[in-house]
Write an enzyme that holds these catalytic residues in place. Structure first.
Site, short mmCIF file in Angstrom:
data_model
loop_
_atom_site.label_atom_id
_atom_site.label_comp_id
_atom_site.label_asym_id
_atom_site.label_seq_id
_atom_site.Cartn_x
_atom_site.Cartn_y
_atom_site.Cartn_z
N SER A 139 38.00 24.50 55.10
CA SER A 139 39.44 24.45 55.35
C SER A 139 40.06 25.69 54.73
CB SER A 139 40.01 23.20 54.67
OG SER A 139 41.43 23.25 54.63
N TYR A 152 40.65 16.83 47.97
CA TYR A 152 40.37 17.44 49.27
C TYR A 152 40.11 18.94 49.11
CZ TYR A 152 40.86 18.83 54.14
OH TYR A 152 40.62 19.36 55.39
N1 LIG Z 1 43.43 19.02 60.91
C1 LIG Z 1 43.48 19.94 59.97
O1 LIG Z 1 44.55 20.50 59.65
C2 LIG Z 1 42.23 20.39 59.28
C3 LIG Z 1 42.30 21.55 58.50
C4 LIG Z 1 41.14 21.95 57.83
C5 LIG Z 1 39.97 21.22 57.96
N2 LIG Z 1 39.95 20.08 58.72
C6 LIG Z 1 38.71 19.32 58.79
O2 LIG Z 1 38.35 19.05 60.12
C7 LIG Z 1 37.56 17.87 60.16
C8 LIG Z 1 38.09 16.95 61.26
O3 LIG Z 1 39.39 16.51 60.89
P1 LIG Z 1 40.55 16.22 61.96
O4 LIG Z 1 41.72 17.03 61.56
O5 LIG Z 1 40.01 16.34 63.32
O6 LIG Z 1 40.96 14.70 61.59
P2 LIG Z 1 40.63 13.31 62.31
O7 LIG Z 1 41.19 13.26 63.69
O8 LIG Z 1 41.08 12.28 61.33
O9 LIG Z 1 39.05 13.30 62.44
C9 LIG Z 1 38.22 12.91 61.41
C10 LIG Z 1 36.90 12.50 62.01
O10 LIG Z 1 36.01 12.20 60.93
C11 LIG Z 1 35.43 10.95 61.19
N3 LIG Z 1 35.09 10.31 59.92
C12 LIG Z 1 35.85 10.15 58.82
N4 LIG Z 1 35.18 9.44 57.89
C13 LIG Z 1 33.96 9.18 58.43
C14 LIG Z 1 32.83 8.49 57.98
N5 LIG Z 1 32.77 7.90 56.77
N6 LIG Z 1 31.75 8.40 58.78
C15 LIG Z 1 31.77 8.98 60.01
N7 LIG Z 1 32.81 9.65 60.50
C16 LIG Z 1 33.91 9.72 59.72
C17 LIG Z 1 36.45 10.17 61.99
O11 LIG Z 1 35.81 9.21 62.78
P3 LIG Z 1 35.81 7.60 62.52
O12 LIG Z 1 37.13 7.25 61.88
O13 LIG Z 1 35.63 7.03 63.88
O14 LIG Z 1 34.65 7.36 61.63
C18 LIG Z 1 37.02 11.26 62.87
O15 LIG Z 1 36.22 11.42 64.02
C19 LIG Z 1 37.63 17.26 58.74
O16 LIG Z 1 36.46 17.62 58.04
C20 LIG Z 1 38.83 17.96 58.15
O17 LIG Z 1 38.76 18.03 56.74
C21 LIG Z 1 41.05 19.66 59.39
#
Ligand SMILES: NC(=O)c1ccc[n+]([C@@H]2O[C@H](COP(=O)([O-])OP(=O)(O)OC[C@H]3O[C@@H](n4cnc5c(N)ncnc54)[C@H](OP(=O)(O)O)[C@@H]3O)[C@@H](O)[C@H]2O)c1
Length: 254
Positions: A139, A152
């Site tokens: 991130s 985080y």
């Molecule tokens: N959006 C941002 O601004 C941003 C910025 C920097 C980095 N990121 C990173 O990008 C990645 C995806 O995030 P997102 O923004 O797309 O959010 P999101 O829509 O909440 O996606 C998170 C994903 O992780 C899965 N997940 C969470 N806990 C899990 C577990 N214990 N086992 C298996 N799957 C799990 C969720 O699936 P289930 O709930 O179905 O398990 C979901 O598919 C994360 O690592 C996040 O830190 C996001």
């Protein structure tokens, strides 16, 4: 990493960045396996997108990781890319233990131990492939702290250094390590984030990511333009300004 011709497992692709990337990569000629905990989403994704395989996995549970790995490798012996996408993010109050401890433990287990255990479950298989990639997901907050989310930020800084270290250790193998460094992107990662004025639209983000993979297949980090403000503050010498600006903005924003 080549943009096409891979077999890619993405635990953490039932929503948000993972799902959007899964669909774009399928369209570019890759075989995709989507993982996550929410079975109703897995079923809908499989029904809506013929060709995408799905596997239930909870990346906080070692047994679930190992079981899913066995399933994925048995069904897709050509699997050559692991994307450790699953992650959680939440606000913590570190002025009192009740305000952060259980959330901090969950964050470390999901965001740091999860990828470590996933890599353990797949490294033997990946090493046996002629061309493999571990795609980690850090991130912009690995490089500048948002005050509201200490655990985080720490886990994502850990993912950055893990990626740097693994890349060195695996240099003589067929396994490449690629780090995706998203800025704030409009997803449901945090309450209100989808509507945040400072979050990058998901489609724009994924389009830029796919273009970067396509045009820079040898890159070790995927950095869209929007993340460079956070990513390079220290190198530019304006780190204090970056931290101040970041924490003055919408606290849900990045
Ligand atoms: N959006 C941002 O601004 C941003 C910025 C920097 C980095 N990121 C990173 O990008 C990645 C995806 O995030 P997102 O923004 O797309 O959010 P999101 O829509 O909440 O996606 C998170 C994903 O992780 C899965 N997940 C969470 N806990 C899990 C577990 N214990 N086992 C298996 N799957 C799990 C969720 O699936 P289930 O709930 O179905 O398990 C979901 O598919 C994360 O690592 C996040 O830190 C996001």
């Amino acid at each position: 990493m080549n943009i096409t011709g891979n077999t890619i497992f993405i635990p953490g692709a039932t929503s948000g960045i993972g799902l959007a990337l899964a669909l774009r990569l399928q369209a570019r000629g890759n075989i995709i396996i989507v993982g996550g905990r929410r079975t109703e989403r897995l079923e809908r994704i499989a029904a809506d997108h013929p060709g995408i395989d799905t596997v239930r996995i909870d990346t906080t549970e070692p047994e679930s990781i190992n079981h899913a790995a066995e399933q994925v490798i048995a069904a897709h012996p050509d699997l050559n890319v692991l994307v450790a996408m699953a992650g959680i993010m939440g606000v913590e109050d570190w002025t009192t233990p009740a305000g952060f401890l259980s959330h901090a433990e969950a964050t470390v287990t999901t965001n740091l131990l999860g990828p470590i255990r996933l890599i353990a479950a797949f490294i033997d298989h990946l090493r046996a492939q002629p061309d493999a990639t571990i795609l980690t997901v850090s991130s912009g907050l690995a490089f500048a702290p948002l005050a509201a989310t200490p655990s985080y930020n720490a886990t994502k800084a850990g993912i950055h250094m893990l990626s740097e270290s693994l890349r060195l250790q695996l240099a003589d193998t067929t396994v490449k390590v690629l780090e995706l460094e998203p800025p704030s992107v409009a997803t449901d990662l945090m309450p209100g984030q989808k509507d945040s004025a400072v979050a990058m639209p998901l489609d724009d983000f994924v389009n830029e990511v796919v273009t970067l993979i396509e045009t820079q297949p040898e890159a070790t980090e995927i950095q869209v333009e929007n993340v460079k403000f956070l990513r390079y503050g220290e190198a530019r010498g304006d780190y204090d300004d970056v931290v101040a600006t970041l924490n003055h903005l919408d606290p849900h924003g990045k």
